[in-house]
Design a protein around this motif. Structure first.
Motif, PDB file in Angstrom:
ATOM      1  N   LEU A  62       0.860  -1.129   0.147  1.00  5.66           N
ATOM      2  CA  LEU A  62      -0.159   0.131  -0.075  1.00  5.66           C
ATOM      3  C   LEU A  62       0.315   1.375   0.163  1.00  5.66           C
ATOM      4  O   LEU A  62       0.619   2.168  -1.106  1.00  5.66           O
ATOM      5  CB  LEU A  62      -1.128  -0.623   1.175  1.00  5.66           C
ATOM      6  CG  LEU A  62      -2.207  -0.801   1.154  1.00  5.66           C
ATOM      7  CD1 LEU A  62      -3.106  -1.397   2.501  1.00  5.66           C
ATOM      8  CD2 LEU A  62      -3.250  -1.363   0.342  1.00  5.66           C
ATOM      9  N   GLU A  65       2.528   2.367  -3.675  1.00  4.48           N
ATOM     10  CA  GLU A  65       1.357   2.502  -4.425  1.00  4.48           C
ATOM     11  C   GLU A  65       1.250   3.583  -4.492  1.00  4.48           C
ATOM     12  O   GLU A  65       1.154   4.560  -4.973  1.00  4.48           O
ATOM     13  CB  GLU A  65       0.186   2.100  -4.407  1.00  4.48           C
ATOM     14  CG  GLU A  65      -0.796   2.003  -5.492  1.00  4.48           C
ATOM     15  CD  GLU A  65      -2.019   1.399  -5.715  1.00  4.48           C
ATOM     16  OE1 GLU A  65      -2.761   1.676  -6.868  1.00  4.48           O
ATOM     17  OE2 GLU A  65      -1.876  -0.163  -5.489  1.00  4.48           O
ATOM     18  N   LEU A  66       0.961   3.981  -3.223  1.00  7.78           N
ATOM     19  CA  LEU A  66       0.965   5.609  -2.377  1.00  7.78           C
ATOM     20  C   LEU A  66       2.443   6.815  -2.780  1.00  7.78           C
ATOM     21  O   LEU A  66       1.440   7.043  -3.396  1.00  7.78           O
ATOM     22  CB  LEU A  66       0.395   5.873  -1.919  1.00  7.78           C
ATOM     23  CG  LEU A  66      -0.488   5.399  -1.142  1.00  7.78           C
ATOM     24  CD1 LEU A  66      -0.993   5.922   0.735  1.00  7.78           C
ATOM     25  CD2 LEU A  66      -1.806   6.223  -1.531  1.00  7.78           C
ATOM     26  N   LEU A  86      -5.448   5.634  -0.130  1.00  5.69           N
ATOM     27  CA  LEU A  86      -5.455   5.378  -1.752  1.00  5.69           C
ATOM     28  C   LEU A  86      -6.978   5.536  -2.576  1.00  5.69           C
ATOM     29  O   LEU A  86      -6.985   5.724  -3.456  1.00  5.69           O
ATOM     30  CB  LEU A  86      -5.008   4.101  -1.807  1.00  5.69           C
ATOM     31  CG  LEU A  86      -4.918   2.859  -3.323  1.00  5.69           C
ATOM     32  CD1 LEU A  86      -3.929   4.262  -3.466  1.00  5.69           C
ATOM     33  CD2 LEU A  86      -4.336   1.665  -2.715  1.00  5.69           C
ATOM     34  N   HIS A  89      -7.978   9.101  -3.853  1.00 10.14           N
ATOM     35  CA  HIS A  89      -7.164   8.655  -4.372  1.00 10.14           C
ATOM     36  C   HIS A  89      -8.161   8.456  -5.573  1.00 10.14           C
ATOM     37  O   HIS A  89      -7.987   9.311  -6.481  1.00 10.14           O
ATOM     38  CB  HIS A  89      -5.695   8.395  -4.455  1.00 10.14           C
ATOM     39  CG  HIS A  89      -4.490   8.989  -5.311  1.00 10.14           C
ATOM     40  ND1 HIS A  89      -4.092   9.783  -6.101  1.00 10.14           N
ATOM     41  CD2 HIS A  89      -4.684   7.714  -6.531  1.00 10.14           C
ATOM     42  CE1 HIS A  89      -3.531   9.894  -7.367  1.00 10.14           C
ATOM     43  NE2 HIS A  89      -3.859   8.983  -7.684  1.00 10.14           N
TER      44      HIS A  89
END
Length: 122
Positions: A62, A65-66, A86, A89
């Motif tokens: 996680l 990915e951010l 996330l 977003h």
């Protein structure tokens, strides 16, 4: 993985936009980077919940990915905060409508409302 909700509930199996198979009004689909399909689904009234499966991912995944999306990820953020950010977003970066460019260079649509393409005159 995203959970897609069909705009009109139908019990049993049914096919929706782009051949997505729904069971009792729901389908789980990997939309990946397919923004065109994502936009088409939203425009046709399908619900998209892209938080499905995020809780199964690791904190490191996680965070990565951010960070890949350009966020300055704080070390104090725990898994629920990472998932929430996330999801926010993804929600904020899903355009509900697209724009189209005609062969003559004219741009139709503003990306925020439904636009009608002009009919060619003979």
């Amino acid at each position: 993985m995203a959970r897609i909700t069909h705009p009109t509930f139908a019990p049993g199996r049914s096919k929706g936009l782009a051949g997505i198979e729904f069971i009792d009004g729901f389908a789980e689909v990997d939309l990946g980077d397919n923004d065109i399909l994502r936009q088409a689904l939203v425009q046709h009234g399908y619900g998209i919940d892209e938080t499905v499966g995020l809780d199964e991912r690791t904190v490191a995944e996680l965070r990565a990915e951010l960070e890949g999306l350009g966020y300055d990820v704080k070390t104090s953020w725990r898994k629920p905060e990472l998932i929430e950010r996330l999801a926010q977003h993804r929600e904020l970066n899903t355009e509900k409508f697209a724009t189209a460019e005609l062969p003559d260079g004219t741009v139709i649509g503003d990306g925020e409302s439904l636009a009608t393409l002009p009919v060619a005159e003979d």
